[in-house]
Design an enzyme around this catalytic site. Sequence first.
Site, PDB file in Angstrom:
ATOM      1  N   LYS A  14      27.893  49.093  44.926  1.00 34.01           N
ATOM      2  CA  LYS A  14      27.425  48.302  45.877  1.00 34.01           C
ATOM      3  C   LYS A  14      28.315  47.982  46.895  1.00 34.01           C
ATOM      4  CE  LYS A  14      26.939  45.089  42.476  1.00 34.01           C
ATOM      5  NZ  LYS A  14      27.405  45.616  41.232  1.00 34.01           N
ATOM      6  N   ARG A  90      22.621  37.832  39.453  1.00 36.51           N
ATOM      7  CA  ARG A  90      23.066  38.591  38.234  1.00 36.51           C
ATOM      8  C   ARG A  90      22.256  37.973  37.083  1.00 36.51           C
ATOM      9  NH1 ARG A  90      28.239  40.157  40.492  1.00 36.51           N
ATOM     10  NH2 ARG A  90      29.072  42.013  39.054  1.00 36.51           N
ATOM     11  N   ARG A 129      38.848  52.838  40.353  1.00 34.17           N
ATOM     12  CA  ARG A 129      39.240  51.893  41.140  1.00 34.17           C
ATOM     13  C   ARG A 129      40.303  51.008  40.746  1.00 34.17           C
ATOM     14  NH1 ARG A 129      34.081  48.106  42.415  1.00 34.17           N
ATOM     15  NH2 ARG A 129      34.567  47.872  40.132  1.00 34.17           N
ATOM     16  N   ARG A 135      42.666  46.109  40.752  1.00 35.37           N
ATOM     17  CA  ARG A 135      41.716  45.220  40.794  1.00 35.37           C
ATOM     18  C   ARG A 135      41.627  44.919  39.191  1.00 35.37           C
ATOM     19  NH1 ARG A 135      35.270  44.740  42.215  1.00 35.37           N
ATOM     20  NH2 ARG A 135      34.645  43.834  40.136  1.00 35.37           N
ATOM     21  N   ARG A 146      31.883  44.050  30.579  1.00 36.51           N
ATOM     22  CA  ARG A 146      31.104  43.856  31.790  1.00 36.51           C
ATOM     23  C   ARG A 146      29.889  44.546  31.589  1.00 36.51           C
ATOM     24  NH1 ARG A 146      35.252  45.693  35.904  1.00 36.51           N
ATOM     25  NH2 ARG A 146      33.911  45.476  37.893  1.00 36.51           N
TER      26      ARG A 146
END
Length: 192
Positions: A14, A90, A129, A135, A146
Site C-alpha cells: 500500500k 480497517r 522491510r 520498523r 497483524r
Amino acid sequence: MLNLVLFGAPGSGKGTQSEKIIDKYGLHHISTGEVLRKNIKEGTELGKIADEYISKGHLIPDSLMVDILRQELKGLPKTTKGVIFDGFPRTIPQAQELETILAEMGESLTGVLGLEVAEDELVERMLKRGAETGRADDNIDTIQNRLKVYHEQTEPLKAHYQGKGSYIAINGIGNVDEIFSNIANEIDGRVK
Ligand code: AMP
C-alpha cells in the site's frame, strides 16, 4: 475529487503504490499508520497510546482512529484533487464513518483498490522491510498477529465494498511498475 482507498493486508504494498499514485495523480496521501508512527516518534500522548496497540499487532480503537481521520481531512488544502486513504478504513465501523465524513464534505469514494497478495509473500516482504528499515512491528510475532487481525477485522471490508460495486481487485504480486500500471488503468477507466 478523486477519493481512493488503497486496501490490502499488511505488506501488500500500500505504501509503495501510494507514492506512485500520488506522483501521477497529484493526490493527498493520508496514511493512518504513518500518522501514528510520527506520534510515537515524537512521544505525544496519542503516540504512547498507539504504541501499546501497534507493538502487539492490534488495531487502535475505532473512535480514536476516526478522530485522527477527521483531523487529517481538516488539514486538506482547499485545492486538493483528491485523497488516497492508505490503511484506513480497517474495520466496518471505520468504513461507515468514512462514508459519513465524505458525505458531510459533499464527497464520496471513487473506488477501493484492493492489492491481493498471497500470505507467504506478505510475511516475506514484512520481514525484509523490518530488516531494512528497523520498523518495530515487522517482527515475526507481531506480523502473525497483524495478519490474524487483518483476516478477522479488515478482510470483511472486501465483501462490504464488493456489495457496493466499488471494490477493484489488483494483482499485488510481481514488479512494482507493472502493479502500478494495472492500478493506473483502473483509475483512468473510472475518471474518464
Ligand atoms: P500500517 O502502517 O497501515 O500498516 O499501520 C501500522 C499499525 O498502525 C497497524 O498494525 C495498527 O496497529 C495501526 N493502525 C493504522 N491504521 C489503523 C486503522 N485505520 N485502525 C486501527 N489501527 C490502525
